[in-house]
Design a protein around this motif. Sequence first.
Motif, PDB file in Angstrom:
ATOM      1  N   ARG A   3       2.960   2.075 -19.458  1.00  0.00           N
ATOM      2  CA  ARG A   3       1.517   1.841 -19.470  1.00  0.00           C
ATOM      3  C   ARG A   3       0.909   2.414 -20.743  1.00  0.00           C
ATOM      4  O   ARG A   3       1.385   3.421 -21.261  1.00  0.00           O
ATOM      5  CB  ARG A   3       0.881   2.508 -18.260  1.00  0.00           C
ATOM      6  N   TYR A   8      -5.327   3.946 -19.605  1.00  0.00           N
ATOM      7  CA  TYR A   8      -5.359   4.667 -18.333  1.00  0.00           C
ATOM      8  C   TYR A   8      -6.189   5.945 -18.417  1.00  0.00           C
ATOM      9  O   TYR A   8      -6.778   6.353 -17.412  1.00  0.00           O
ATOM     10  CB  TYR A   8      -3.941   4.919 -17.813  1.00  0.00           C
ATOM     11  N   PHE A  47      -5.117   7.679  -8.487  1.00  0.00           N
ATOM     12  CA  PHE A  47      -4.120   6.657  -8.822  1.00  0.00           C
ATOM     13  C   PHE A  47      -3.992   6.497 -10.333  1.00  0.00           C
ATOM     14  O   PHE A  47      -2.890   6.523 -10.881  1.00  0.00           O
ATOM     15  CB  PHE A  47      -4.465   5.308  -8.179  1.00  0.00           C
ATOM     16  N   PHE A  48      -5.126   6.299 -11.012  1.00  0.00           N
ATOM     17  CA  PHE A  48      -5.072   6.098 -12.462  1.00  0.00           C
ATOM     18  C   PHE A  48      -4.561   7.344 -13.181  1.00  0.00           C
ATOM     19  O   PHE A  48      -3.857   7.242 -14.178  1.00  0.00           O
ATOM     20  CB  PHE A  48      -6.431   5.674 -13.005  1.00  0.00           C
ATOM     21  N   ALA A  51      -0.851   7.324 -12.721  1.00  0.00           N
ATOM     22  CA  ALA A  51      -0.299   6.258 -13.572  1.00  0.00           C
ATOM     23  C   ALA A  51      -0.279   6.680 -15.034  1.00  0.00           C
ATOM     24  O   ALA A  51       0.634   6.328 -15.784  1.00  0.00           O
ATOM     25  CB  ALA A  51      -1.109   4.972 -13.397  1.00  0.00           C
ATOM     26  N   SER A  55       3.719   7.229 -16.693  1.00  0.00           N
ATOM     27  CA  SER A  55       3.444   5.900 -17.247  1.00  0.00           C
ATOM     28  C   SER A  55       4.617   4.931 -17.157  1.00  0.00           C
ATOM     29  O   SER A  55       4.420   3.734 -17.291  1.00  0.00           O
ATOM     30  CB  SER A  55       2.983   6.026 -18.699  1.00  0.00           C
ATOM     31  N   GLN A  57       6.676   4.754 -14.437  1.00  0.00           N
ATOM     32  CA  GLN A  57       7.015   4.490 -13.035  1.00  0.00           C
ATOM     33  C   GLN A  57       6.432   3.157 -12.576  1.00  0.00           C
ATOM     34  O   GLN A  57       5.351   2.766 -13.005  1.00  0.00           O
ATOM     35  CB  GLN A  57       6.488   5.614 -12.139  1.00  0.00           C
ATOM     36  N   THR A  59       4.532   0.457 -10.175  1.00  0.00           N
ATOM     37  CA  THR A  59       3.256   0.566  -9.462  1.00  0.00           C
ATOM     38  C   THR A  59       3.452   1.109  -8.053  1.00  0.00           C
ATOM     39  O   THR A  59       2.679   1.956  -7.597  1.00  0.00           O
ATOM     40  CB  THR A  59       2.565  -0.812  -9.406  1.00  0.00           C
ATOM     41  N   VAL A  62       3.866   4.889  -8.159  1.00  0.00           N
ATOM     42  CA  VAL A  62       2.584   5.525  -8.486  1.00  0.00           C
ATOM     43  C   VAL A  62       1.678   5.515  -7.260  1.00  0.00           C
ATOM     44  O   VAL A  62       1.045   6.518  -6.930  1.00  0.00           O
ATOM     45  CB  VAL A  62       1.909   4.830  -9.688  1.00  0.00           C
ATOM     46  N   ALA A 117      -3.701  -0.137  -7.358  1.00  0.00           N
ATOM     47  CA  ALA A 117      -2.409  -0.820  -7.482  1.00  0.00           C
ATOM     48  C   ALA A 117      -2.600  -2.266  -7.917  1.00  0.00           C
ATOM     49  O   ALA A 117      -1.838  -2.773  -8.748  1.00  0.00           O
ATOM     50  CB  ALA A 117      -1.647  -0.739  -6.165  1.00  0.00           C
ATOM     51  N   ASP A 120      -3.584  -2.151 -11.580  1.00  0.00           N
ATOM     52  CA  ASP A 120      -2.402  -1.754 -12.344  1.00  0.00           C
ATOM     53  C   ASP A 120      -1.422  -2.916 -12.458  1.00  0.00           C
ATOM     54  O   ASP A 120      -0.909  -3.198 -13.541  1.00  0.00           O
ATOM     55  CB  ASP A 120      -1.735  -0.553 -11.671  1.00  0.00           C
ATOM     56  N   TYR A 121      -1.184  -3.589 -11.355  1.00  0.00           N
ATOM     57  CA  TYR A 121      -0.269  -4.735 -11.358  1.00  0.00           C
ATOM     58  C   TYR A 121      -0.725  -5.786 -12.361  1.00  0.00           C
ATOM     59  O   TYR A 121       0.080  -6.317 -13.127  1.00  0.00           O
ATOM     60  CB  TYR A 121      -0.163  -5.315  -9.949  1.00  0.00           C
TER      61      TYR A 121
END
Length: 129
Positions: A3, A8, A47-48, A51, A55, A57, A59, A62, A117, A120-121
């Motif tokens: 990421r 992020y 979450f963020f 993440a 970075s 890992q 989703t 996380v 999530a 992020d996805y």
Amino acid sequence: MKRNRLVYSGLTVGVLVLGLASRRLGTYLPSFINAYIGDTLWALMVFFGIALVFSRQPTRIVALMALLFSFSIEISQLYHAPWIDAIRATRLGALVLGFGFLWTDLICYSVGIAVGALIDYQLVRSAKR
């Protein structure tokens, strides 16, 4: 997969600002939203943040870490000792640790992390293109 840490970082800070604003401006929101937006945004920020730190890992990992962290904080609110209640009495302690256990907070955390999530996805998917 990696990421973008700048993105992020911005997401984490942006959600933090939104969460703090929701406390100040909550009277302008419908009561249902006002009651739950803070906890939902808190979990989204967690979450963020996770993440950002982890970075590489996936989703799902996380999201699992964010759920475990958030649920642990909520369950810790069942424990009351003078030292931890003194921490909770500070502004930062209250924002991070909360005050009392609520089942609805677990739902809010799950929703916030699910939103994170999904975002992020989409970000990871678009970065692969």
